[in-house]
Scaffold this active site. Structure first.
Site, PDB file in Angstrom:
ATOM      1  CD  GLU A 193       5.742  65.787  14.049  1.00 61.05           C
ATOM      2  OE1 GLU A 193       6.586  64.880  13.974  1.00 61.05           O
ATOM      3  OE2 GLU A 193       4.552  65.588  14.414  1.00 61.05           O
ATOM      4  CE  LYS A 214       5.031  59.826  16.434  1.00 60.72           C
ATOM      5  NZ  LYS A 214       6.102  60.497  15.681  1.00 60.72           N
ATOM      6  NE  ARG A 220       9.687  60.937   9.337  1.00 59.44           N
ATOM      7  CZ  ARG A 220       8.443  60.458   9.292  1.00 59.44           C
ATOM      8  NH1 ARG A 220       7.866  60.267   8.118  1.00 59.44           N
ATOM      9  NH2 ARG A 220       7.787  60.181  10.401  1.00 59.44           N
TER      10      ARG A 220
END
Length: 208
Positions: free
Chosen positions: A41, A129, A45
């Site tokens: 993943e 999640k 950011r």
């Protein structure tokens, strides 16, 4: 709706890549692949995140590469356009869930409480999640959810580490754990990518 759990197969670690440059992202991904990791993943950011995702897909085609920290329609569309194989979000809203349910790749929506969980479930999501896991009740919370939502499975991230990952993975309703501890910034800065490989090998074991 495509299954995120099926996409991971027998991998119990969701390795997170946060990179400031394409070169760093590729090196981190390659080190993870050396540990027999098949799915990573890339979190959105940093300004380079989408370029990192695209570069990994082009240069390491055997890896399944998804986008994390997808927070709105704009970042969702950008991730899909970049070729993301799956989507991970840190949070949800009713409107955002509708958009997530419409994409053609597996999605792992982020939840932090029972209200989020019920809302995601109502939109058809069965794999979620828990984030931030350490501030949202941790493994004890996931354990308690087993009798309330027996049809759901969780992947906790946020505060998960090598020291506590087995607390989560021993639960029947926890199919994987995610984290950044397997690719520490100081290792990347020092170009010590072998440490990332070693850390991923240890972290991806289902038994202590």
């Amino acid at each position: 709706m495509k299954s995120f759990k099926t996409l991971m197969q027998d991998q119990c670690l969701l390795p997170i890549i946060q990179a400031d440059s394409v070169d760093d992202g590729l090196a981190i991904a390659a080190a993870m692949q050396q540990a027999d990791i098949r799915l990573v993943e890339v979190v959105l950011r940093t300004p380079a995140s989408l370029q990192v995702l695209e570069a990994i897909k082009q240069q390491l085609p055997d890896l399944i590469v998804g986008a994390g920290t997808v927070v709105d329609e704009q970042s969702l569309n950008a991730a899909i356009e970049a070729g993301s194989d799956f989507i991970v979000t840190p949070a949800i809203s009713p409107d955002f869930l509708k958009k997530l349910a419409a994409v053609e790749v597996p999605v792992l929506p982020g939840v932090s409480n029972t209200g989020d969980i019920l809302m995601a479930r109502e939109h058809g999501f069965k794999e979620l999640k828990l984030f931030p896991a350490n501030l949202s009740g941790g493994y004890q919370f996931i354990k308690a959810l087993g009798s309330i939502f027996p049809d759901l499975a969780f992947c906790p991230t946020g505060g998960v580490s090598e020291a506590n990952k087995m607390d989560y993975l021993q639960l029947d309703n926890c199919f994987a754990v995610g984290g950044t501890w397997i690719a520490k910034k100081e290792w990347v800065s020092a170009r010590e990518f072998a440490k990332i490989t070693e850390s991923c090998i240890a972290a991806n074991k289902k038994a202590a």
